[in-house]
Design a protein around this motif. Structure first.
Motif, PDB file in Angstrom:
ATOM      1  N   PRO A 205     -49.745  15.278  52.301  1.00  0.00           N
ATOM      2  CA  PRO A 205     -49.929  14.264  51.246  1.00  0.00           C
ATOM      3  C   PRO A 205     -49.686  14.807  49.841  1.00  0.00           C
ATOM      4  O   PRO A 205     -49.081  14.116  49.018  1.00  0.00           O
ATOM      5  N   THR A 209     -46.757  13.674  47.144  1.00  0.00           N
ATOM      6  CA  THR A 209     -47.078  13.301  45.770  1.00  0.00           C
ATOM      7  C   THR A 209     -46.199  14.046  44.774  1.00  0.00           C
ATOM      8  O   THR A 209     -45.632  13.448  43.851  1.00  0.00           O
ATOM      9  N   LEU A 281     -41.650   2.705  48.461  1.00  0.00           N
ATOM     10  CA  LEU A 281     -42.075   1.894  49.603  1.00  0.00           C
ATOM     11  C   LEU A 281     -42.131   2.721  50.886  1.00  0.00           C
ATOM     12  O   LEU A 281     -42.992   2.513  51.745  1.00  0.00           O
ATOM     13  N   PHE A 282     -41.217   3.667  51.018  1.00  0.00           N
ATOM     14  CA  PHE A 282     -41.159   4.481  52.227  1.00  0.00           C
ATOM     15  C   PHE A 282     -42.227   5.574  52.236  1.00  0.00           C
ATOM     16  O   PHE A 282     -42.791   5.898  53.280  1.00  0.00           O
ATOM     17  N   GLN A 284     -45.111   5.706  50.217  1.00  0.00           N
ATOM     18  CA  GLN A 284     -46.443   5.393  49.716  1.00  0.00           C
ATOM     19  C   GLN A 284     -47.520   5.514  50.794  1.00  0.00           C
ATOM     20  O   GLN A 284     -48.677   5.811  50.488  1.00  0.00           O
ATOM     21  N   ARG A 285     -47.162   5.321  52.069  1.00  0.00           N
ATOM     22  CA  ARG A 285     -48.178   5.433  53.112  1.00  0.00           C
ATOM     23  C   ARG A 285     -48.694   6.868  53.227  1.00  0.00           C
ATOM     24  O   ARG A 285     -49.872   7.086  53.494  1.00  0.00           O
ATOM     25  N   PHE A 286     -47.806   7.867  53.014  1.00  0.00           N
ATOM     26  CA  PHE A 286     -48.261   9.250  53.009  1.00  0.00           C
ATOM     27  C   PHE A 286     -49.133   9.527  51.787  1.00  0.00           C
ATOM     28  O   PHE A 286     -50.113  10.270  51.864  1.00  0.00           O
ATOM     29  N   TRP A 287     -48.762   8.931  50.664  1.00  0.00           N
ATOM     30  CA  TRP A 287     -49.508   9.123  49.425  1.00  0.00           C
ATOM     31  C   TRP A 287     -50.900   8.518  49.541  1.00  0.00           C
ATOM     32  O   TRP A 287     -51.905   9.137  49.210  1.00  0.00           O
ATOM     33  N   GLN A 288     -50.972   7.276  50.017  1.00  0.00           N
ATOM     34  CA  GLN A 288     -52.249   6.595  50.135  1.00  0.00           C
ATOM     35  C   GLN A 288     -53.163   7.270  51.141  1.00  0.00           C
ATOM     36  O   GLN A 288     -54.367   7.386  50.936  1.00  0.00           O
ATOM     37  N   SER A 289     -52.598   7.737  52.252  1.00  0.00           N
ATOM     38  CA  SER A 289     -53.427   8.417  53.242  1.00  0.00           C
ATOM     39  C   SER A 289     -53.978   9.717  52.693  1.00  0.00           C
ATOM     40  O   SER A 289     -55.112  10.095  52.983  1.00  0.00           O
ATOM     41  N   SER A 293     -57.959  10.495  52.346  1.00  0.00           N
ATOM     42  CA  SER A 293     -58.582  11.639  53.011  1.00  0.00           C
ATOM     43  C   SER A 293     -59.253  12.560  52.025  1.00  0.00           C
ATOM     44  O   SER A 293     -60.255  13.200  52.331  1.00  0.00           O
TER      45      SER A 293
END
Length: 298
Positions: A205, A209, A281-282, A284-289, A293
């Motif tokens: 993550p 970022t 968009l691709f 952001q899921r890694f960023w948010q997770s 955490s």
């Protein structure tokens, strides 16, 4: 009954605060999206409608696809060349910056060596120096080694991210437990194997970022390419679109305004932001997770 009355007495205050925050966020959202809406609508207009119609509404006819065709075919497709250059600078530069920052931040956080605090203080000092202040010294340095007017003049500075190094150092301190490293060493794993098979997964993550920050910074980089590049074949989109804008305003010519370039500039700007939107968009899921955490105590 008294507790119910107290809750009723506090609810109007909470509602007022919520309304005020909603209004403030709405104004911020409007401020952020209004230029984008204008840009999207302007890309659907021809040069005449662009100057005569209301900016926040459609003009006379829908010319988006015509404008896209003109952008991609003007001057033997020079925009496509600029787009490819920007993609090269962003992918290689941002990817290299993320990898170097991740490895360096991990080393500063998990290894004890002489001068570690001095190195970290140097990194903090480098963060305070704006990139524009280093553009001219970078040009003079690269001119000595013959890298001016080449892709390396943009790629090499883009791979250096003091802020990314600082961010990864702070993130690695908590994201990679010392007990995990000790267990890997006891099992006989080398330092490189431990980093690539264990630590890098835990640092994912933070890596994403830094990659996003570096990608945006490299994609929007203007001053450094303007200084170190003179061949239009190596221009990124920022410098190339500014050149078109100069032609549109007549700054690069005899003083006469060339309004036909305005649709090219506007539509080219719209096409230039599409890869950044797709990247966010691709990824952001890694960023948010990673943010989620980090908020949970291990």
């Amino acid at each position: 009954m008294s507790s119910t009355t107290a809750r009723r007495g506090r609810s109007p205050r909470r509602n007022r605060r919520s309304t005020a925050l909603t209004v403030a966020m709405g104004l911020m959202l409007l401020y952020a999206f209004l230029p984008l809406v204008w840009l999207l609508l302007a890309s659907t207009k021809d040069s005449k409608s662009l100057l005569s119609s209301f900016g926040l509404w459609f003009g006379d006819g829908f010319h988006l696809f015509t404008n896209i065709h003109d952008v991609l075919t003007y001057d033997d497709g020079i925009y496509v060349r600029w787009f490819g250059n920007t993609l090269l600078y962003a992918v290689v530069g941002a990817g290299g910056a993320a990898v170097i920052a991740t490895a360096g931040g991990y080393a500063l956080a998990k290894y004890s060596f002489r001068g570690r605090n001095a190195v970290f203080a140097l990194v903090l000092g480098a963060i305070t120096i704006p990139g524009t202040a280093l553009a001219v010294p970078t040009y003079l340095l690269f001119s000595k080694v013959g890298l001016v007017d080449s892709p390396w003049a943009v790629l090499l500075p883009s791979m250096v991210s003091p802020f990314g190094l600082y961010l990864m150092r702070v993130y690695a301190q908590d994201a990679v437990p010392d007990s995990v490293l000790e267990a890997a060493r006891i099992d006989g794993a080398g330092e490189l194997r431990t980093f690539f098979t264990i630590s890098l997964r835990l640092l994912g993550p933070g890596f994403v970022t830094v990659l996003l920050f570096s990608l945006v910074a490299t994609w929007n980089n203007y001053f450094l390419p303007l200084i170190v590049l003179s061949d239009p074949q190596w221009f990124p989109l920022t410098v190339g679109l500014n050149q078109w804008n100069s032609l549109a305003t007549g700054a690069a010519g005899s003083g006469a305004t060339t309004t036909g370039f305005y649709p090219l500039v506007v539509t080219g700007s719209v096409l230039a932001i599409v890869p950044l939107v797709v990247a966010f968009l691709f990824l952001q899921r890694f960023w948010q997770s990673g943010l989620a955490s980090g908020s949970v105590k291990q």
